[in-house]
Write a protein that holds these residues in place. Structure first.
Motif, PDB file in Angstrom:
ATOM      1  N   ARG A  76       4.542 -59.520 -27.653  1.00  0.00           N
ATOM      2  CA  ARG A  76       4.858 -60.924 -27.382  1.00  0.00           C
ATOM      3  C   ARG A  76       6.249 -61.284 -27.902  1.00  0.00           C
ATOM      4  N   LYS A  77       6.571 -60.832 -29.101  1.00  0.00           N
ATOM      5  CA  LYS A  77       7.885 -61.121 -29.676  1.00  0.00           C
ATOM      6  C   LYS A  77       9.006 -60.585 -28.789  1.00  0.00           C
ATOM      7  N   LEU A  78       8.848 -59.362 -28.299  1.00  0.00           N
ATOM      8  CA  LEU A  78       9.871 -58.757 -27.449  1.00  0.00           C
ATOM      9  C   LEU A  78       9.944 -59.442 -26.090  1.00  0.00           C
ATOM     10  N   ALA A  79       8.807 -59.809 -25.532  1.00  0.00           N
ATOM     11  CA  ALA A  79       8.806 -60.484 -24.232  1.00  0.00           C
ATOM     12  C   ALA A  79       9.549 -61.809 -24.300  1.00  0.00           C
ATOM     13  N   ARG A  80       9.461 -62.480 -25.439  1.00  0.00           N
ATOM     14  CA  ARG A  80      10.168 -63.749 -25.619  1.00  0.00           C
ATOM     15  C   ARG A  80      11.648 -63.543 -25.901  1.00  0.00           C
ATOM     16  N   LYS A  81      11.985 -62.403 -26.488  1.00  0.00           N
ATOM     17  CA  LYS A  81      13.365 -62.119 -26.872  1.00  0.00           C
ATOM     18  C   LYS A  81      14.199 -61.604 -25.708  1.00  0.00           C
ATOM     19  N   ASP A 211       0.498 -63.517 -39.131  1.00  0.00           N
ATOM     20  CA  ASP A 211       0.633 -62.065 -39.025  1.00  0.00           C
ATOM     21  C   ASP A 211       0.395 -61.586 -37.610  1.00  0.00           C
ATOM     22  N   VAL A 212      -0.700 -62.020 -37.012  1.00  0.00           N
ATOM     23  CA  VAL A 212      -1.100 -61.464 -35.721  1.00  0.00           C
ATOM     24  C   VAL A 212      -0.347 -62.063 -34.555  1.00  0.00           C
ATOM     25  N   ALA A 213       0.146 -63.279 -34.689  1.00  0.00           N
ATOM     26  CA  ALA A 213       0.819 -63.921 -33.566  1.00  0.00           C
ATOM     27  C   ALA A 213       2.338 -63.775 -33.620  1.00  0.00           C
ATOM     28  N   GLY A 214       2.843 -63.045 -34.590  1.00  0.00           N
ATOM     29  CA  GLY A 214       4.271 -62.793 -34.634  1.00  0.00           C
ATOM     30  C   GLY A 214       5.116 -64.008 -34.875  1.00  0.00           C
ATOM     31  N   LYS A 215       4.588 -64.989 -35.605  1.00  0.00           N
ATOM     32  CA  LYS A 215       5.332 -66.228 -35.820  1.00  0.00           C
ATOM     33  C   LYS A 215       6.409 -66.027 -36.869  1.00  0.00           C
TER      34      LYS A 215
END
Length: 215
Positions: A76-81, A211-215
């Motif tokens: 998710r973090k990479l998809a947003r980046k 932790d799990v949601a990459g916030k």
């Protein structure tokens, strides 16, 4: 051949999950144009060169990317980046209903069955030999592990990981960023962030959202 099939595919990630996706591309006769891994030490993967420098080649109109990372929060973090066209790739041995929908960046591995009117979100992993029955809804960044069986009308929330060999009976709702342990049998709804194990499944603990949601 459709324009989609002629797109150059780039992978982000060079671990074990990337190996499976590379072979998934090969069996579909799709071109892997490059592999990026900014944080790993690998210089090649299955004979393909790995670059530590992420350039803009993947942004071209005739190119697309798959995030080849098994961790849902990192995906998710990479998809947003990253600003990319996202490729969706399905193994030819998978049995996919013509009435299901599959989102961008999702990969479907060998031996999978997906039945009528299933809805699968973006950047989902549908792993080897799992079964997803009619009318299931899988949100973005979900990972359904090998040999999982989802009965009809199951809902799986964003970022949830269903462990290898788990079984979920019909009509169950699983919240977001939950973890279903390997081999678990789920007969009751699962709340957000819960870690559930056993037969029947019981809540072991709660994940920490940050932790799990990459916030």
């Amino acid at each position: 051949m459709s324009p989609e099939m002629t797109r150059k595919i780039f992978l982000y990630g060079a671990g074990g999950h990337a190996k499976v996706i590379l072979e998934l591309l090969e069996v579909n006769e799709r071109r892997c144009a490059g592999i990026y891994d900014e944080y790993g030490a690998a210089t090649q993967l299955l004979g393909y060169p790995v670059s530590g420098n992420l350039n803009d080649d993947y942004k071209a109109a005739d190119s697309a990317m798959i995030i080849a990372v098994g961790n849902n929060a990192v995906r998710r973090k990479l998809a947003r980046k990253l600003s990319a066209n996202w490729a969706t790739v399905i193994h030819p041995s998978a049995n996919i209903s013509s009435r299901c929908t599959i989102g961008n960046g999702t990969v479907v591995m060998a031996g999978v069955s997906v039945n009528s009117e299933v809805r699968i979100g973006d950047h989902v992993i549908i792993n080897t030999n799992c079964s997803v029955d009619h009318d299931c809804v899988l949100a973005n960044y979900v990972h359904i592990s090998p040999n999982v069986a989802l009965a009809g009308n199951v809902q799986v929330g964003e970022g949830t990981h269903v462990g290898i060999g788990a079984t979920i009976i019909q009509g169950i709702k699983i919240g977001k960023w939950a973890t279903i342990g390997a081999g678990s049998v789920i007969i009751r709804d699962v709340p957000d962030y819960a870690v559930v194990v056993g037969n029947p499944g019981r809540i072991l603990r709660m994940n920490e959202p940050e932790d799990v949601a990459g916030k």
